[in-house]
Design an enzyme around this catalytic site. Structure first.
Site, PDB file in Angstrom:
ATOM      1  N   CYS A 203       3.283   1.549  14.468  1.00 11.27           N
ATOM      2  CA  CYS A 203       4.337   2.509  14.136  1.00 11.27           C
ATOM      3  C   CYS A 203       5.649   1.766  13.976  1.00 11.27           C
ATOM      4  O   CYS A 203       6.014   0.953  14.819  1.00 11.27           O
ATOM      5  CB  CYS A 203       4.407   3.541  15.250  1.00 11.27           C
TER       6      CYS A 203
ATOM      7  N   HIS B 257      -1.679  -7.735   2.482  1.00  8.55           N
ATOM      8  CA  HIS B 257      -1.665  -8.259   3.861  1.00  8.55           C
ATOM      9  C   HIS B 257      -2.786  -7.721   4.727  1.00  8.55           C
ATOM     10  O   HIS B 257      -3.046  -8.246   5.810  1.00  8.55           O
ATOM     11  CB  HIS B 257      -0.284  -8.064   4.514  1.00  8.55           C
TER      12      HIS B 257
ATOM     13  N   GLY C  74       0.809  -1.212   0.000  1.00 10.82           N
ATOM     14  CA  GLY C  74       0.000   0.000   0.000  1.00 10.82           C
ATOM     15  C   GLY C  74       0.842   1.263   0.000  1.00 10.82           C
ATOM     16  O   GLY C  74       0.511   2.253  -0.659  1.00 10.82           O
TER      17      GLY C  74
ATOM     18  N   GLN D 243      -7.529  -0.371   3.723  1.00 11.90           N
ATOM     19  CA  GLN D 243      -8.276  -0.986   4.838  1.00 11.90           C
ATOM     20  C   GLN D 243      -9.686  -1.395   4.424  1.00 11.90           C
ATOM     21  O   GLN D 243     -10.324  -2.194   5.113  1.00 11.90           O
ATOM     22  CB  GLN D 243      -8.356  -0.010   6.026  1.00 11.90           C
TER      23      GLN D 243
ATOM     24  N   THR E 220      11.730  -7.348 -10.865  1.00 14.42           N
ATOM     25  CA  THR E 220      11.141  -8.665 -11.132  1.00 14.42           C
ATOM     26  C   THR E 220       9.970  -8.901 -10.184  1.00 14.42           C
ATOM     27  O   THR E 220      10.123  -8.769  -8.968  1.00 14.42           O
ATOM     28  CB  THR E 220      12.211  -9.763 -10.930  1.00 14.42           C
TER      29      THR E 220
ATOM     30  N   ASN F 160      -7.814   3.712   8.872  1.00 17.46           N
ATOM     31  CA  ASN F 160      -7.163   2.591   9.550  1.00 17.46           C
ATOM     32  C   ASN F 160      -7.314   2.633  11.062  1.00 17.46           C
ATOM     33  O   ASN F 160      -7.236   1.618  11.732  1.00 17.46           O
ATOM     34  CB  ASN F 160      -5.677   2.536   9.179  1.00 17.46           C
TER      35      ASN F 160
END
Ligand code: PLP
Length: 370
Positions: free
Chosen positions: A305, A187, A68, A165, A224, A137
């Site tokens: 963080c 993720h 992201g 999100q 790649t 988020n």
């Protein structure tokens, strides 16, 4: 441990793991012309097609990135070229850091962007790039992105939407939102870390890469491609957790926390079913996170963080919450959450609130002279 920090990273879904394990069996670089290269390219293009279809884009408009953060940075770099940049005050640092001199679009106390102010900002200068996230988020607040898109296009502005999100939690469709670009991260959807995408609309201009390299991704992102990770990403596109179940569990834990003195930040507006921001007046967020961690509950203070340091939330500050911005934790339920985890959280929260709030009113230690 009960993991209630899904907005930091969702647990890997079995579909992603299976797709990655299968893709690891394929040796080859998708840019190679031989059969092994063609097999890798097939995996890559199948994945691209699935990502495009699930999010209302064309295959050729999907730029695979490392996540992201890179997708947001690429959008700001490419669509913000020679434009004014306007960024909503509650955007993720991925956007804020990419546009440090941007004009800020304020939000109200519930975290909703002020569209009258956006109209005025758009009318007051040359064409802009506007960045407005779909779901926040920290609070889960859902922004009126489709309305913002109408305003932007009426003023010749581009709209970039960070849907990191939102994807996998509410419907996300580039065409329906009518935005110019949209950022995704695998993720946050139960896919692997280190992969995401920037989706471009049909009408968006040719974009200049941030990383040029070997001309991959139609010259828009060199390097790649991580084929196995991309296959894992594609495998989770279209999967959604049961939002009604999550909302019931979230509402229950909010009611318990409120009973123990917490305030829900940004409630009363459309928001993600899995997310809540709970401020406990007078008690620092990091103390709450540590106390809950010691009791086997993983939550975070605002955004996760990288430095490991807890900072006052810029999101809650923008919402006008003052000192409460340093006293709120984020609880975000993963797709795997169980009722037992919520029960454990409720008990741990009650203990934590009682202990830390008692410490606030404890009389100071009296030192006697030696
Ligand atoms: N945008 C939002 C709203 C996020 O919550 C995050 C991660 O927390 C990002 C962007 C960055 O995504 P990534 O971790 O894939 O770089």
């Amino acid at each position: 441990m009960h993991y209630l920090d899904a907005n930091a990273s969702e647990p890997l879904r079995p579909e992603a793991k299976a797709a990655m394990m299968a893709a690891f069996e394929v040796t080859g670089n998708p840019s190679s012309v031989h059969a092994a290269g063609r097999a890798a390219r097939q995996l890559l293009e199948d994945a691209r097609e699935r990502i495009a279809t699930r999010f209302g884009a064309r295959d050729q408009d999907v730029v695979i990135t490392s996540g992201g953060t890179e997708a947001d940075a690429l959008a700001v770099h490419a669509l913000g070229f020679e434009r004014r940049i306007i960024v909503c005050a509650t955007e993720h640092d991925a956007v804020r850091a990419a546009a440090p001199d941007a004009a800020l679009l304020p939000v109200d106390r519930r975290g909703i962007a002020d569209l009258d102010r956006l109209r005025a900002l758009l009318a007051s200068g040359p064409p802009a790039l506007v960045c407005l996230m779909l779901a926040n988020n920290e609070t889960g607040t859902i922004q009126p992105v489709a309305e913002a898109a109408k305003l932007c296009h009426a003023h010749g502005a581009f709209l970039h939407v960070d849907a990191v999100q939102a994807a996998g939690r509410i419907p996300v469709d580039l065409t329906a939102l009518d935005c110019d670009s949209l950022a995704l991260s695998a993720h946050k959807m139960g896919g692997p870390t280190g992969v995401g995408a920037l989706l471009l609309s049909r009408g968006s201009p040719e974009i200049a890469p941030l990383i040029a390299g070997g001309g991959q991704e139609r010259g828009r992102r060199g390097g790649t491609p991580a084929v196995a990770a991309i296959a894992g990403f594609a495998a989770v596109c279209g999967l959604e957790a049961d939002q009604i179940r999550l909302a019931v569990l979230r509402d229950r834990l909010e009611a318990t926390a409120a009973h123990h003195g917490a305030m829900v930040c940004g409630g009363g507006v459309p928001r993600l079913a899995n997310t809540t921001s709970l401020a406990l007046p007078g008690v620092r967020a990091d103390a709450q996170v540590i106390a809950l961690d010691l009791d086997g509950i993983a939550v975070s203070a605002g955004a996760a963080c990288t430095s490991g340091k807890v900072q006052t939330s810029h999101v809650l500050t923008a919402m006008g919450l003052g000192v409460l911005a340093g006293q709120a934790i984020r609880v975000s339920l993963p797709w795997t959450v169980s009722g037992a985890a919520i029960e454990t959280f409720e008990a741990a929260y009650a203990r934590m609130a009682a202990r830390l709030r008692a410490a606030l009113v404890a009389p100071p230690l009296v030192r006697t002279a030696a």
